[in-house]
Design a protein around this motif. Sequence first.
Motif: not given
Length: 192
Positions: A177-191
């Motif tokens: 489940k943690l790997s599934e959640v990690a794969s669905k998370l999208k992290i955007d870094v904006k400066t």
Amino acid sequence: MSLTINDLGITQDEIIDRVVERITSDVMRSRVSDEYGDAREVPTPFAQAIEKKLVASIDEAVEKVALKHVVPNVGEVVENHCLQRTNEWGEKRGEPVTFTQYLVARAESYLAEPVDFNGQTKSEYGTHRSGWRGTSTRVVSLIEKHLHYRIKEAMEEALKSANSSITGGIEKAVKVKLSEVASKLKIDVKTK
């Protein structure tokens, strides 16, 4: 004029005996004084060592005799020894029984004796107390206790096994489940 031992009325054998006796006495006993100055004789270390050897030798001889003559006959004596029940005045009561018959009868009566739920007989419970109630025989009680112990032991082992299986399964499920959640998370870094 010269004197000889014979003139003194002592033979050579008597002198030898006295010398040997004195040497033996000095080797075997010594004199010690206590705190009050009173002297007493005590065995020397040599005498104590001799006594130890003597006791060991006697013990060895007794053991040899016992192994040769006593031990082979013990079984026969036990098997053929008869016991006779008597009253308080020593008058015979009942038929004589061999030791083996007595032992078997005593074991049977012990196992058939009524006991309460704790495995206690009325006399073990206490004659001064009331409330004792026989629920089964001693043999049934002993078997129940043994079965209870074995079942408890088996259940504890099964519980350990189940716990380790469940723990392993939960761990795998959480990782998935943690790997599934990690794969669905999208992290955007904006400066800015």
